[in-house]
Scaffold this motif. Sequence first.
Motif, PDB file in Angstrom:
ATOM      1  N   LEU A 154       0.948  -1.033  -0.019  1.00 40.13           N
ATOM      2  CA  LEU A 154       0.021  -0.051  -0.049  1.00 40.13           C
ATOM      3  C   LEU A 154       0.863   1.294   0.115  1.00 40.13           C
ATOM      4  N   ASN A 155       2.106   1.112   0.563  1.00 42.39           N
ATOM      5  CA  ASN A 155       2.885   2.309   0.448  1.00 42.39           C
ATOM      6  C   ASN A 155       3.236   2.863  -0.775  1.00 42.39           C
ATOM      7  N   LYS A 156       3.429   1.975  -1.977  1.00 41.09           N
ATOM      8  CA  LYS A 156       3.752   2.179  -3.168  1.00 41.09           C
ATOM      9  C   LYS A 156       2.330   2.830  -4.058  1.00 41.09           C
ATOM     10  N   ILE A 157       1.178   2.958  -3.512  1.00 35.91           N
ATOM     11  CA  ILE A 157       0.100   3.332  -4.284  1.00 35.91           C
ATOM     12  C   ILE A 157      -0.305   4.665  -3.646  1.00 35.91           C
ATOM     13  N   PRO A 158      -0.017   5.604  -4.549  1.00 30.22           N
ATOM     14  CA  PRO A 158      -0.346   7.147  -3.711  1.00 30.22           C
ATOM     15  C   PRO A 158      -1.658   7.436  -3.485  1.00 30.22           C
ATOM     16  N   TYR A 159      -2.680   6.601  -4.031  1.00 28.66           N
ATOM     17  CA  TYR A 159      -4.004   6.720  -3.745  1.00 28.66           C
ATOM     18  C   TYR A 159      -4.263   6.453  -2.126  1.00 28.66           C
ATOM     19  N   CYS A 160      -3.389   5.532  -1.766  1.00 27.85           N
ATOM     20  CA  CYS A 160      -3.788   5.128  -0.388  1.00 27.85           C
ATOM     21  C   CYS A 160      -3.566   5.995   0.745  1.00 27.85           C
ATOM     22  N   GLN A 161      -2.622   6.983   0.472  1.00 29.56           N
ATOM     23  CA  GLN A 161      -2.135   7.901   1.324  1.00 29.56           C
ATOM     24  C   GLN A 161      -3.077   9.005   1.459  1.00 29.56           C
ATOM     25  N   HIS A 162      -4.176   9.162   0.983  1.00 32.02           N
ATOM     26  CA  HIS A 162      -5.190  10.074   1.154  1.00 32.02           C
ATOM     27  C   HIS A 162      -6.598   9.713   1.692  1.00 32.02           C
ATOM     28  N   PRO A 163      -7.118  10.731   2.410  1.00 30.80           N
ATOM     29  CA  PRO A 163      -8.525  10.167   3.038  1.00 30.80           C
ATOM     30  C   PRO A 163      -9.562  10.077   2.008  1.00 30.80           C
ATOM     31  N   LEU A 164     -10.287   9.214   2.306  1.00 32.14           N
ATOM     32  CA  LEU A 164     -11.665   9.095   1.514  1.00 32.14           C
ATOM     33  C   LEU A 164     -12.674   9.781   2.354  1.00 32.14           C
ATOM     34  N   LYS A 165     -13.370  10.933   1.587  1.00 30.52           N
ATOM     35  CA  LYS A 165     -14.243  11.863   2.046  1.00 30.52           C
ATOM     36  C   LYS A 165     -15.494  11.683   1.132  1.00 30.52           C
ATOM     37  N   PHE A 166     -16.733  11.685   2.038  1.00 29.30           N
ATOM     38  CA  PHE A 166     -18.170  11.456   1.492  1.00 29.30           C
ATOM     39  C   PHE A 166     -18.633  13.016   1.982  1.00 29.30           C
ATOM     40  N   ASN A 167     -19.633  13.313   0.984  1.00 30.79           N
ATOM     41  CA  ASN A 167     -20.368  14.616   1.423  1.00 30.79           C
ATOM     42  C   ASN A 167     -21.695  14.386   0.507  1.00 30.79           C
ATOM     43  N   LEU A 168     -22.545  13.979   1.159  1.00 35.84           N
ATOM     44  CA  LEU A 168     -24.057  13.814   0.619  1.00 35.84           C
ATOM     45  C   LEU A 168     -25.097  14.925   1.170  1.00 35.84           C
ATOM     46  N   VAL A 169     -25.553  15.683   0.262  1.00 37.85           N
ATOM     47  CA  VAL A 169     -26.483  16.638   0.678  1.00 37.85           C
ATOM     48  C   VAL A 169     -27.985  16.523  -0.132  1.00 37.85           C
ATOM     49  N   ASP A 170     -28.934  16.379   0.477  1.00 43.01           N
ATOM     50  CA  ASP A 170     -30.077  15.891   0.210  1.00 43.01           C
ATOM     51  C   ASP A 170     -31.295  17.034   0.355  1.00 43.01           C
ATOM     52  N   SER A 171     -32.278  17.415  -0.503  1.00 38.36           N
ATOM     53  CA  SER A 171     -33.303  18.352  -0.379  1.00 38.36           C
ATOM     54  C   SER A 171     -34.696  17.402  -0.473  1.00 38.36           C
ATOM     55  N   TYR A 172     -35.561  17.505   0.422  1.00 39.13           N
ATOM     56  CA  TYR A 172     -36.833  16.940   0.403  1.00 39.13           C
ATOM     57  C   TYR A 172     -37.814  17.755   0.085  1.00 39.13           C
ATOM     58  N   SER A 173     -38.888  17.120  -0.579  1.00 39.55           N
ATOM     59  CA  SER A 173     -40.250  17.698  -0.873  1.00 39.55           C
ATOM     60  C   SER A 173     -41.340  16.654  -1.024  1.00 39.55           C
ATOM     61  N   CYS A 174     -42.255  17.085  -0.520  1.00 43.52           N
ATOM     62  CA  CYS A 174     -43.483  16.239  -0.793  1.00 43.52           C
ATOM     63  C   CYS A 174     -44.757  17.054  -1.217  1.00 43.52           C
ATOM     64  N   CYS A 175     -45.344  16.526  -2.566  1.00 42.47           N
ATOM     65  CA  CYS A 175     -46.531  17.274  -2.895  1.00 42.47           C
ATOM     66  C   CYS A 175     -46.246  18.517  -3.551  1.00 42.47           C
ATOM     67  N   CYS A 176     -45.131  19.037  -3.784  1.00 40.84           N
ATOM     68  CA  CYS A 176     -44.570  20.268  -4.010  1.00 40.84           C
ATOM     69  C   CYS A 176     -44.288  21.242  -3.064  1.00 40.84           C
ATOM     70  N   VAL A 177     -44.226  20.429  -1.785  1.00 41.12           N
ATOM     71  CA  VAL A 177     -44.090  21.336  -0.545  1.00 41.12           C
ATOM     72  C   VAL A 177     -42.786  20.886   0.107  1.00 41.12           C
ATOM     73  N   ARG A 178     -41.810  21.924   0.145  1.00 40.29           N
ATOM     74  CA  ARG A 178     -40.269  21.472   0.610  1.00 40.29           C
ATOM     75  C   ARG A 178     -40.514  21.121   2.098  1.00 40.29           C
ATOM     76  N   GLN A 179     -39.610  20.087   2.438  1.00 36.83           N
ATOM     77  CA  GLN A 179     -39.505  19.666   3.771  1.00 36.83           C
ATOM     78  C   GLN A 179     -37.959  19.760   4.256  1.00 36.83           C
ATOM     79  N   GLY A 180     -37.024  20.477   3.725  1.00 35.31           N
ATOM     80  CA  GLY A 180     -35.973  21.010   4.100  1.00 35.31           C
ATOM     81  C   GLY A 180     -34.822  19.910   3.337  1.00 35.31           C
TER      82      GLY A 180
END
Length: 383
Positions: free
Chosen positions: A144-170
């Motif tokens: 793993l030391n010879k694979i540069p990708y392994c040296q960096h963190p994995l970061k996920f950022n999931l942002v979602d917007s919700y609505s129901c019957c055309c009414v926004r729910q945040g």
Amino acid sequence: MGFDYGTIILNNRNGVYFAGQNIIGKIVFTKTKPKTISEFYVKFKGFCAVRWTDVAADNTSVVRSSNEEYFNRKYTILEGEHTLEPATHEYPFTIPIPIDTPSSYESKYGHIRYHIKVVVKAKGAFSADREKSMMITVLTAVDLNKIPYCQHPLKFNLVDSYSCCCVRQGSSQVKVTIPSGGFCPGQLMPVQVSVMNPSKVEIYGVRLAILKHTTYIAKSNSGKKKLHDTVAATRRGPIYSRTTRNWNFEMPVPPIKVYNLELCNFIHIRYELKVTVDVSDFHHNSWDTKPIIFGSIPLLRAIQPVEVSKNKKKGNRSNGHDSTGDFGDTPFGEYDNPGINDNDDDDYSPSGDTSNNYCSNDTGDTCGGTSSADACGGGGGVD
């Protein structure tokens, strides 16, 4: 008695070697009468073969296959004409294994094998040659030391917007951080999960899954066979509306087999870490994936462990739930079934050895194979 009853003896009795090592062995056999030979040698061969059968649109069978050879080398034991007298004969040999060779691999649809064959060529038009062969296992390290990708963190950022019957729910935001992109089987993978949910929608949970994808490539009747499997999974939640929750925990990397197939053109294996946000009915789940690499030599730099959180949440009171209470999560690592089925098919063997998938959620439930796919985020599949 004779060569047919002889034995190939290796210095490693289990026949397992690392790429770059020397195979030290000998052939031992007993002759009861003289035999004249013209040549005596050892051949060492490494090769890959892929093969499967598909059904075409007209219901005919189509065989797809590929073959490649990594090396085929000859090492002479006796050169020229010799007479083997009645006696017990013992001939040593040394064979170097190339450093740049893929790992041994066995599956239903393809394999990478390494064969040692000892050949005695008899003298005379009506004399038959004699051969003895055996298969060895070659392990090629993934550093793993010879694979540069392994040296960096994995970061996920999931942002979602919700609505129901055309009414926004945040909206909501889920952040997941893994400190490195590469781990070894048996290591603990530190995970940080942060969820802000000011919306009116309940999030059932945040699910993490390690997915395995195996691809076989055929050149004859060209085509691809793709297999998919979930080898580990865990879940944290729920996150009620108008609340924030944070988790720090360690996800064990299951004891999967690590293969170095970089130099193989017809068998590819890759892994992904998938993060899924499960929301209540009438809303779509969101997800994201990133590659994750598993090796046999861990990173030299220390991966900082995380302090396991007490699974508290903070926020405003909503929907009748106390915003400062504990929802009763079970820490990751308490399993009823610590098995592993890293076996979309690459662990195939003639003995048919199988075991269970390695999945858990934060309520202590486990899933094994495709029967619990709904609980832990999918099972095996074939394209």
